[in-house]
Scaffold this active site. Structure first.
Site, PDB file in Angstrom:
ATOM      1  N   CYS A   8       2.850   5.440   7.100  1.00 45.80           N
ATOM      2  CA  CYS A   8       3.278   5.504   5.707  1.00 45.80           C
ATOM      3  C   CYS A   8       3.996   6.834   5.456  1.00 45.80           C
ATOM      4  CB  CYS A   8       2.074   5.365   4.772  1.00 45.80           C
ATOM      5  SG  CYS A   8       0.986   6.811   4.767  1.00 45.80           S
ATOM      6  N   GLU A  65      -3.657   8.002  11.305  1.00 42.79           N
ATOM      7  CA  GLU A  65      -2.817   9.092  11.819  1.00 42.79           C
ATOM      8  C   GLU A  65      -3.345  10.456  11.409  1.00 42.79           C
ATOM      9  OE1 GLU A  65      -0.162   5.477  11.018  1.00 42.79           O
ATOM     10  OE2 GLU A  65      -1.783   6.502   9.988  1.00 42.79           O
ATOM     11  N   HIS A  70      -6.315   8.136   6.651  1.00 43.15           N
ATOM     12  CA  HIS A  70      -5.556   7.175   7.445  1.00 43.15           C
ATOM     13  C   HIS A  70      -5.739   7.494   8.928  1.00 43.15           C
ATOM     14  CE1 HIS A  70      -2.467   5.887   4.143  1.00 43.15           C
ATOM     15  NE2 HIS A  70      -3.705   5.948   3.676  1.00 43.15           N
TER      16      HIS A  70
END
Length: 162
Positions: free
Chosen positions: A89, A61, A59
């Site tokens: 998330c 991040e 992801h």
């Protein structure tokens, strides 16, 4: 620093995160981007790469956290601000907590997977030994718009146009 200055800085860095989301879009990835700022400098960048790398943890991040930790030569991102186009998330919120990020700024909420208030609020959980200050809604329409367009095209089967 007053709120006006903070708001301008937040928009500036969110624009940089949005550029990362655009890179993800060009790679036919879910268009989420992230940058990490420390002492008025971007020290980590990332965009979703789960399809490209066939890695469920790739992801935006996570990729940005890894880059920032490498830059600082430390897993602790104390004093850093994370800018993500979409609410992180649960996995990414947990990673931000473990990295000891100080602040999170995100664009649009994620009612299906959001771990910073939408489904759960990992970054404010009192049972954990760290909390992250959150500012939401910075460039929210722009950040939501690129996601909506991506999924609209996916539903229509326009994979090559994305």
């Amino acid at each position: 620093m007053d709120k006006l200055v903070i708001g301008e800085i937040d928009r500036k860095y969110m624009e940089e995160a949005f550029k990362e989301a655009e890179k993800a879009l060009q790679e036919n990835e879910v268009p989420i981007g992230c940058v990490i700022a420390f002492e008025n400098k971007i020290i980590g960048r990332g965009h979703n790469r789960t399809e490209t790398l066939q890695d469920p943890t790739a992801h935006a991040e996570i990729i940005a956290i890894t880059a920032a930790a490498e830059f600082l030569d430390s897993w602790r991102l104390t004093g850093s601000t994370i800018y993500s186009t979409i609410e992180p998330c649960i996995m990414c919120a947990g990673a931000l907590m473990l990295a000891r990020a100080e602040r999170l700024v995100f664009g649009a909420s994620d009612p299906k997977f959001g771990g910073c208030g939408s489904i759960m609020n990992i970054v404010a959980e009192k049972k954990l030994n760290h909390r992250i200050s959150v500012t939401e809604g910075v460039l929210a329409e722009k950040c939501a718009g690129i996601m909506q367009e991506f999924f609209r095209k996916k539903r229509k089967g326009d994979h090559d146009e994305v």
